[in-house]
Design a protein around this motif. Structure first.
Motif, short mmCIF file in Angstrom:
data_model
loop_
_atom_site.label_atom_id
_atom_site.label_comp_id
_atom_site.label_asym_id
_atom_site.label_seq_id
_atom_site.Cartn_x
_atom_site.Cartn_y
_atom_site.Cartn_z
N GLU A 43 -12.34 -5.66 -12.13
CA GLU A 43 -13.40 -4.90 -11.45
C GLU A 43 -14.19 -5.81 -10.52
O GLU A 43 -14.51 -5.46 -9.38
N ALA A 44 -14.49 -7.01 -11.00
CA ALA A 44 -15.25 -7.96 -10.18
C ALA A 44 -14.43 -8.39 -8.97
O ALA A 44 -14.93 -8.39 -7.83
N ALA A 45 -13.16 -8.71 -9.20
CA ALA A 45 -12.31 -9.18 -8.09
C ALA A 45 -12.04 -8.08 -7.08
O ALA A 45 -11.75 -8.34 -5.91
N ALA A 46 -12.14 -6.82 -7.51
CA ALA A 46 -11.82 -5.68 -6.63
C ALA A 46 -12.98 -5.32 -5.71
O ALA A 46 -12.84 -4.41 -4.88
N ALA A 47 -14.11 -6.01 -5.85
CA ALA A 47 -15.27 -5.67 -5.01
C ALA A 47 -14.90 -5.71 -3.53
O ALA A 47 -15.30 -4.83 -2.76
N VAL A 48 -14.11 -6.69 -3.13
CA VAL A 48 -13.74 -6.83 -1.71
C VAL A 48 -12.76 -5.73 -1.25
O VAL A 48 -12.56 -5.55 -0.07
N CYS A 49 -12.15 -5.06 -2.19
CA CYS A 49 -11.14 -4.05 -1.84
C CYS A 49 -11.78 -2.69 -1.54
O CYS A 49 -11.16 -1.83 -0.92
N SER A 50 -13.02 -2.52 -2.02
CA SER A 50 -13.59 -1.17 -2.00
C SER A 50 -13.97 -0.71 -0.60
O SER A 50 -14.14 0.49 -0.38
N ALA A 51 -14.07 -1.63 0.35
CA ALA A 51 -14.35 -1.21 1.72
C ALA A 51 -13.32 -0.18 2.18
O ALA A 51 -13.66 0.76 2.89
N CYS A 52 -12.10 -0.36 1.76
CA CYS A 52 -11.05 0.60 2.15
C CYS A 52 -10.60 1.47 0.97
O CYS A 52 -10.52 2.68 1.10
N HIS A 53 -10.31 0.85 -0.14
CA HIS A 53 -9.78 1.64 -1.26
C HIS A 53 -10.88 2.37 -2.04
O HIS A 53 -10.56 3.12 -2.96
N ALA A 96 -14.81 2.43 -4.14
CA ALA A 96 -15.19 1.92 -5.46
C ALA A 96 -14.46 2.66 -6.59
O ALA A 96 -14.19 2.09 -7.64
N ASP A 97 -14.12 3.93 -6.35
CA ASP A 97 -13.42 4.68 -7.40
C ASP A 97 -11.90 4.64 -7.22
O ASP A 97 -11.16 5.34 -7.91
N GLY A 98 -11.43 3.80 -6.28
CA GLY A 98 -9.98 3.66 -6.06
C GLY A 98 -9.34 4.84 -5.37
O GLY A 98 -8.11 4.97 -5.35
N SER A 99 -10.17 5.72 -4.78
CA SER A 99 -9.63 6.95 -4.19
C SER A 99 -9.00 6.76 -2.82
O SER A 99 -8.28 7.63 -2.35
N GLY A 100 -9.27 5.61 -2.16
CA GLY A 100 -8.74 5.43 -0.81
C GLY A 100 -9.30 6.48 0.12
O GLY A 100 -10.33 7.10 -0.16
N GLN A 101 -8.60 6.71 1.23
CA GLN A 101 -9.08 7.72 2.17
C GLN A 101 -7.96 8.17 3.08
O GLN A 101 -7.20 7.34 3.58
N ASN A 102 -7.90 9.48 3.28
CA ASN A 102 -6.94 9.99 4.25
C ASN A 102 -7.61 10.00 5.61
O ASN A 102 -8.71 10.54 5.75
N ILE A 103 -6.99 9.38 6.60
CA ILE A 103 -7.60 9.32 7.92
C ILE A 103 -6.63 9.96 8.92
O ILE A 103 -5.65 9.33 9.32
N PRO A 104 -6.91 11.22 9.29
CA PRO A 104 -5.98 11.91 10.19
C PRO A 104 -5.85 11.13 11.50
O PRO A 104 -6.84 10.67 12.04
N ASP A 105 -4.63 10.97 11.95
CA ASP A 105 -4.33 10.25 13.19
C ASP A 105 -4.76 8.79 13.16
O ASP A 105 -4.83 8.14 14.20
N MET A 153 -4.13 -4.96 5.46
CA MET A 153 -3.99 -5.34 4.07
C MET A 153 -3.69 -6.83 3.90
O MET A 153 -4.07 -7.45 2.90
N GLN A 154 -3.03 -7.41 4.88
CA GLN A 154 -2.55 -8.80 4.81
C GLN A 154 -3.62 -9.82 4.35
O GLN A 154 -3.41 -10.52 3.35
N PRO A 155 -4.78 -9.90 5.03
CA PRO A 155 -5.76 -10.92 4.63
C PRO A 155 -6.26 -10.73 3.20
O PRO A 155 -6.56 -11.70 2.51
#
Ligand code: HEC
Ligand code: HEC
Length: 214
Positions: free
Chosen positions: A33-43, A45-54, A86-88
């Motif tokens: 959970e701590a290490a995933a803090a940097v991931c939440s900008a895109c994925h 905080a609840d791991g739901s990600g986001q659908n972005i049309p186009d 995702m690379q960086p």
């Protein structure tokens, strides 16, 4: 007496078996959970990600198989799966952090997907056919023959694709077609994606996004 002992031994074995976690990875969700803090900008905080049309969609990670998530980030690190956003972030994690993060996301409750809301009835019906019955004329076997009943996933190699964002599903099918994603050791998925046209991709992605994931 002996058979009673056997029964006790068997039932305690089963209990132990059942209490084993549903992932094989050696990771710690709390550290994850701590290490995933940097991931939440895109994925998120609840791991739901986001659908972005186009645009570029961010996959839901919540509730996905931990071993599968681990492998995917390894593949980004190795360059067999290429994505500039995702690379960086893939490079940021040590192996242990990656195990922790994968276990953490796999334990989050599944969140609903988006996309495909404007698809026509006809396209949704076509998508359902591809996902559940396939198009044998064109050697497209049903998605569920590998992705499991209800396309809910089967083991660590075959991810759940029901209830994933439509934009992300379509993005992956195109990535296999253009070679950005070349991380499927048996080329099972690449072979299917190659036979699909853009209508197939949009239809199956729309239908799958509207199915529940468990
Ligand atoms: C800047 C946005 C962004 C950030 C931050 C980000 N990701 Fe991603 N992630 C993406 C995108 C976009 C994809 C889909 C890439 C593709 O199309 O191949 C992705 C895909 C993934 C996948 C593959 C999922 C699947 O179902 O195959 C995993 C696992 C993942 N990310 C984990 C992480 C982790 C762990 C972090 C934090 C260390 C992170 N991501 C941070 C944008 C991001
Ligand atoms: C012959 C087996 C097989 C069939 C049939 C199949 N797939 Fe797959 N699929 C795979 C494998 C294996 C992977 C994981 C590849 C990897 O290791 O990265 C995968 C991964 C995926 C992913 C990436 C999911 C994620 O979160 O990263 C998508 C999207 C996908 N498949 C869509 C489909 C669709 C749509 C169909 C039906 C039209 C389909 N697949 C049919 C084997 C199959």
């Amino acid at each position: 007496m002996q058979s009673l002992l056997m029964k006790i031994m068997i039932s305690s074995f089963l209990l132990v078996g059942w209490s084993l976690p549903a992932w094989a990875l050696d990771g710690d969700a709390q550290r994850g959970e701590a290490a995933a803090a940097v991931c939440s900008a895109c994925h998120q905080a609840d791991g739901s990600g986001q659908n972005i049309p186009d645009g570029e969609s961010w996959p839901r990670l919540a509730g996905m198989n931990a071993d599968y998530l681990y492998k995917q980030v390894k593949d980004f690190q190795a360059g067999t799966r290429v994505n500039a956003s995702m690379q960086p972030f893939a490079q940021m994690l040590t192996d242990q952090q990656l195990r922790d993060v994968a276990v953490y996301y796999s334990q989050l409750p599944v969140t609903p997907a988006a996309g495909g809301e404007t698809a026509s009835e006809e396209d949704l019906a076509w998508g359902e056919k591809l996902a559940t019955r396939g198009d044998w004329e064109r050697y497209i076997v049903p998605c569920s023959s590998c992705h499991g009943p209800g396309n809910q996933g089967a083991g660590q190699h075959f991810p759940g694709i029901a209830g994933q964002h439509a934009g992300y599903l379509a993005q992956q099918l195109r990535a296999w077609q253009n070679g950005d994603r070349d991380n499927d050791p048996q080329h099972l998925m690449a072979a299917i994606a190659e036979r699909m046209n853009e209508r197939d991709i949009q239809a199956v992605s729309a239908w799958l996004a509207q199915q529940p994931a468990n």
